[in-house]
Design a protein around this motif. Structure first.
Motif, PDB file in Angstrom:
ATOM      1  N   ASP A   1       1.002  -1.197  -0.302  1.00  0.00           N
ATOM      2  CA  ASP A   1      -0.318   0.198   0.212  1.00  0.00           C
ATOM      3  C   ASP A   1       0.951   1.039  -0.150  1.00  0.00           C
ATOM      4  OD1 ASP A   1      -2.121  -1.252   0.006  1.00  0.00           O
ATOM      5  OD2 ASP A   1      -1.976  -1.863   2.038  1.00  0.00           O
ATOM      6  N   GLU A   2       2.221   0.846   0.281  1.00  0.00           N
ATOM      7  CA  GLU A   2       3.078   2.051   0.531  1.00  0.00           C
ATOM      8  C   GLU A   2       4.828   1.912  -0.138  1.00  0.00           C
ATOM      9  OE1 GLU A   2       4.351   1.742   4.401  1.00  0.00           O
ATOM     10  OE2 GLU A   2       2.966   3.103   4.643  1.00  0.00           O
ATOM     11  N   PRO A   3       4.953   3.351  -1.035  1.00  0.00           N
ATOM     12  CA  PRO A   3       6.221   2.220  -1.587  1.00  0.00           C
ATOM     13  C   PRO A   3       7.331   1.699  -0.594  1.00  0.00           C
ATOM     14  CG  PRO A   3       6.443   4.816  -1.550  1.00  0.00           C
ATOM     15  CD  PRO A   3       5.025   4.165  -0.873  1.00  0.00           C
ATOM     16  N   CYS A   4       7.915   0.761  -0.638  1.00  0.00           N
ATOM     17  CA  CYS A   4       9.105  -0.164  -0.566  1.00  0.00           C
ATOM     18  C   CYS A   4      10.378   0.800   0.639  1.00  0.00           C
ATOM     19  CB  CYS A   4       9.836  -1.183  -1.034  1.00  0.00           C
ATOM     20  SG  CYS A   4       8.800  -1.567  -2.655  1.00  0.00           S
ATOM     21  N   ALA A   5      10.320   0.181   1.710  1.00  0.00           N
ATOM     22  CA  ALA A   5      11.865   1.217   2.846  1.00  0.00           C
ATOM     23  C   ALA A   5      13.012   1.324   1.755  1.00  0.00           C
ATOM     24  CB  ALA A   5      11.308   0.844   3.992  1.00  0.00           C
ATOM     25  N   ASP A   6      12.705   0.262   0.890  1.00  0.00           N
ATOM     26  CA  ASP A   6      14.577  -0.502   0.501  1.00  0.00           C
ATOM     27  C   ASP A   6      14.034  -0.126  -1.136  1.00  0.00           C
ATOM     28  OD1 ASP A   6      12.874  -2.816   0.103  1.00  0.00           O
ATOM     29  OD2 ASP A   6      14.050  -3.908   0.949  1.00  0.00           O
ATOM     30  N   CYS A   7      13.746   0.919  -1.373  1.00  0.00           N
ATOM     31  CA  CYS A   7      12.922   0.778  -2.881  1.00  0.00           C
ATOM     32  C   CYS A   7      13.698   1.094  -3.554  1.00  0.00           C
ATOM     33  CB  CYS A   7      12.796   2.315  -2.932  1.00  0.00           C
ATOM     34  SG  CYS A   7      12.042   2.495  -4.872  1.00  0.00           S
ATOM     35  N   ILE A   8      14.184  -0.263  -4.967  1.00  0.00           N
ATOM     36  CA  ILE A   8      15.673   0.043  -5.955  1.00  0.00           C
ATOM     37  C   ILE A   8      15.417   0.986  -6.578  1.00  0.00           C
ATOM     38  CG2 ILE A   8      15.529  -2.245  -5.161  1.00  0.00           C
ATOM     39  CD1 ILE A   8      14.052  -1.948  -8.551  1.00  0.00           C
ATOM     40  N   MET A   9      14.568   1.775  -6.632  1.00  0.00           N
ATOM     41  CA  MET A   9      14.876   3.405  -7.176  1.00  0.00           C
ATOM     42  C   MET A   9      15.536   4.378  -6.659  1.00  0.00           C
ATOM     43  SD  MET A   9      11.324   3.438  -9.955  1.00  0.00           S
ATOM     44  CE  MET A   9      10.314   4.253  -8.288  1.00  0.00           C
ATOM     45  N   LYS A  10      15.366   3.759  -5.856  1.00  0.00           N
ATOM     46  CA  LYS A  10      16.176   5.722  -4.880  1.00  0.00           C
ATOM     47  C   LYS A  10      17.874   5.329  -4.108  1.00  0.00           C
ATOM     48  CE  LYS A  10      12.121   7.297  -4.436  1.00  0.00           C
ATOM     49  NZ  LYS A  10      12.233   8.702  -5.622  1.00  0.00           N
ATOM     50  N   THR A  11      17.674   3.500  -3.894  1.00  0.00           N
ATOM     51  CA  THR A  11      18.962   2.547  -3.341  1.00  0.00           C
ATOM     52  C   THR A  11      19.654   3.112  -4.555  1.00  0.00           C
ATOM     53  OG1 THR A  11      18.144   0.509  -3.960  1.00  0.00           O
ATOM     54  CG2 THR A  11      17.725   2.032  -1.521  1.00  0.00           C
ATOM     55  N   THR A  12      19.451   2.305  -5.902  1.00  0.00           N
ATOM     56  CA  THR A  12      20.359   2.338  -7.064  1.00  0.00           C
ATOM     57  C   THR A  12      20.736   3.648  -7.812  1.00  0.00           C
ATOM     58  OG1 THR A  12      19.438   0.699  -8.012  1.00  0.00           O
ATOM     59  CG2 THR A  12      20.168   1.177  -9.520  1.00  0.00           C
TER      60      THR A  12
ATOM     61  N   ILE B   1      16.101  -9.891  -9.916  1.00  0.00           N
ATOM     62  CA  ILE B   1      16.126  -7.973 -10.020  1.00  0.00           C
ATOM     63  C   ILE B   1      17.554  -7.454 -10.340  1.00  0.00           C
ATOM     64  CG2 ILE B   1      15.297  -5.656  -9.452  1.00  0.00           C
ATOM     65  CD1 ILE B   1      13.267  -8.528  -8.328  1.00  0.00           C
ATOM     66  N   SER B   2      16.977  -7.038 -11.830  1.00  0.00           N
ATOM     67  CA  SER B   2      18.546  -5.840 -12.440  1.00  0.00           C
ATOM     68  C   SER B   2      18.048  -5.056 -13.048  1.00  0.00           C
ATOM     69  CB  SER B   2      18.955  -7.253 -13.470  1.00  0.00           C
ATOM     70  OG  SER B   2      18.471  -7.551 -14.753  1.00  0.00           O
ATOM     71  N   GLY B   3      18.120  -3.905 -13.063  1.00  0.00           N
ATOM     72  CA  GLY B   3      17.798  -2.464 -13.911  1.00  0.00           C
ATOM     73  C   GLY B   3      18.534  -1.330 -13.568  1.00  0.00           C
ATOM     74  N   LYS B   4      17.894  -0.475 -13.895  1.00  0.00           N
ATOM     75  CA  LYS B   4      19.188   0.936 -14.257  1.00  0.00           C
ATOM     76  C   LYS B   4      18.355   1.931 -14.368  1.00  0.00           C
ATOM     77  CE  LYS B   4      20.103   0.351 -18.749  1.00  0.00           C
ATOM     78  NZ  LYS B   4      21.419   0.626 -20.248  1.00  0.00           N
ATOM     79  N   HIS B   5      18.871   3.211 -13.618  1.00  0.00           N
ATOM     80  CA  HIS B   5      18.090   4.444 -14.286  1.00  0.00           C
ATOM     81  C   HIS B   5      17.791   4.700 -15.478  1.00  0.00           C
ATOM     82  CE1 HIS B   5      17.480   5.553 -10.748  1.00  0.00           C
ATOM     83  NE2 HIS B   5      18.383   5.247  -9.699  1.00  0.00           N
ATOM     84  N   ILE B   6      17.437   5.153 -15.976  1.00  0.00           N
ATOM     85  CA  ILE B   6      17.094   5.980 -18.030  1.00  0.00           C
ATOM     86  C   ILE B   6      15.602   6.549 -18.458  1.00  0.00           C
ATOM     87  CG2 ILE B   6      17.294   3.225 -18.447  1.00  0.00           C
ATOM     88  CD1 ILE B   6      14.632   3.068 -19.404  1.00  0.00           C
TER      89      ILE B   6
END
Length: 281
Positions: A132-143, A164-169
């Motif tokens: 119901d709310e953003p993850c405390a360890d949100c990968i978008m914020k920690t990467t 999980i793999s990913g990056k900012h684009i």
């Protein structure tokens, strides 16, 4: 507002309308140019990305005129749609600021329970994680931007292990994050079974006072697997096997030892031999 308040705005995804309106107004105010991406609704459950380039042309009957040339920005990307949708790897693109899911391939939509799911307004933490709310360890914020994410995690809402793999684009002018999700539950279960089996084996070997070693065939290296190597004066790692071992065996056993390792290297699955050897000094 009067220059953009037309029925056509009803076709624009509501979340994109303020930014589009601001871009047009800036173009008029500066009498310059504009370049913008936005989404246009197609039915109730889908949308297409539109790219528009415009410039201020002057006034007509007291109203400012902006010429905007726009087209379907997803046409080029659709060349790869079939390839991406046929992949079993889930792909999500999410807005870093609003957490909105901007794109999900077929595997990702099926993961959400509905291949035809309406993504408009869906957040990544709700759609992917069932929260119901953003993850405390949100990968978008920690990467960090420019870095690539790689991690395993347990998805409690689905009861599965995921890689999980990913990056900012940049996604149609937005600061976004693309993440690829692979279900690795089966491999995690197999890994745990192997670790449990190895632990049980180690306990059994220790209790039986057996000597255990690992022979790395391609490297011709023996690595000691338990304390028996040290008790018998052997180093943990022995190089150049079997040549380095042969001097430790009596003449009557040396040929047999050499043949033993040749049989191992030939792929013989089970071997039993008896030797007398001299401990290392």
């Amino acid at each position: 507002d009067r220059i953009v308040r037309r029925d056509a705005t009803d076709l624009v995804v509501p979340d994109d309308l303020p930014g589009l309106r601001e871009a047009v107004q800036d173009c008029v105010r500066t009498k310059g140019k504009m370049d913008r991406y936005w989404r246009v609704l197609q039915g109730d459950k889908s949308f297409v990305w539109v790219h528009g380039s415009g410039s201020y042309c002057g006034e007509l009957d007291g109203y400012p005129v902006v010429l905007i040339i726009y087209g379907n920005a997803t046409d080029g990307r659709n060349l790869y749609k079939d390839v991406v949708d046929n992949s079993q790897t889930m792909a999500f693109v999410c807005d870093c600021g609003t957490y909105e899911v901007l794109y999900a391939n077929l595997a990702a939509r099926e993961y959400g329970g509905d291949a035809e799911a309406n993504l408009l307004g869906r957040t990544c933490y709700a759609y992917i994680q069932g929260r119901d709310e953003p993850c405390a360890d949100c990968i978008m914020k920690t990467t960090a931007p420019g870095k690539t994410l790689n991690q395993d995690r347990f998805n409690a809402s689905h009861g599965t292990w995921e890689h999980i793999s990913g990056k900012h684009i940049e996604w149609f002018g937005r600061d976004a994050f693309i993440q690829y999700v692979q279900d690795i539950t089966d491999s995690k279960i197999a890994q745990r079974k192997l670790e449990d089996a190895e632990q049980r084996y180690a306990v059994a070997v220790q209790g039986a006072n057996l000597g255990v070693w690992e022979y790395r065939i391609k490297e011709h290296v023996i690595v000691g697997g338990n304390e028996s190597f040290g008790k018998n004066g052997l180093p943990y790692r022995i190089e150049n096997v079997p040549d380095s071992l042969i001097p430790r065996f009596g003449e009557e056993n040396r040929t047999k030892l050499d043949n033993l390792y040749r049989r191992v290297e030939a792929g013989e699955p089970e071997l039993t031999e008896t030797f007398w050897w001299r401990p290392f000094p």
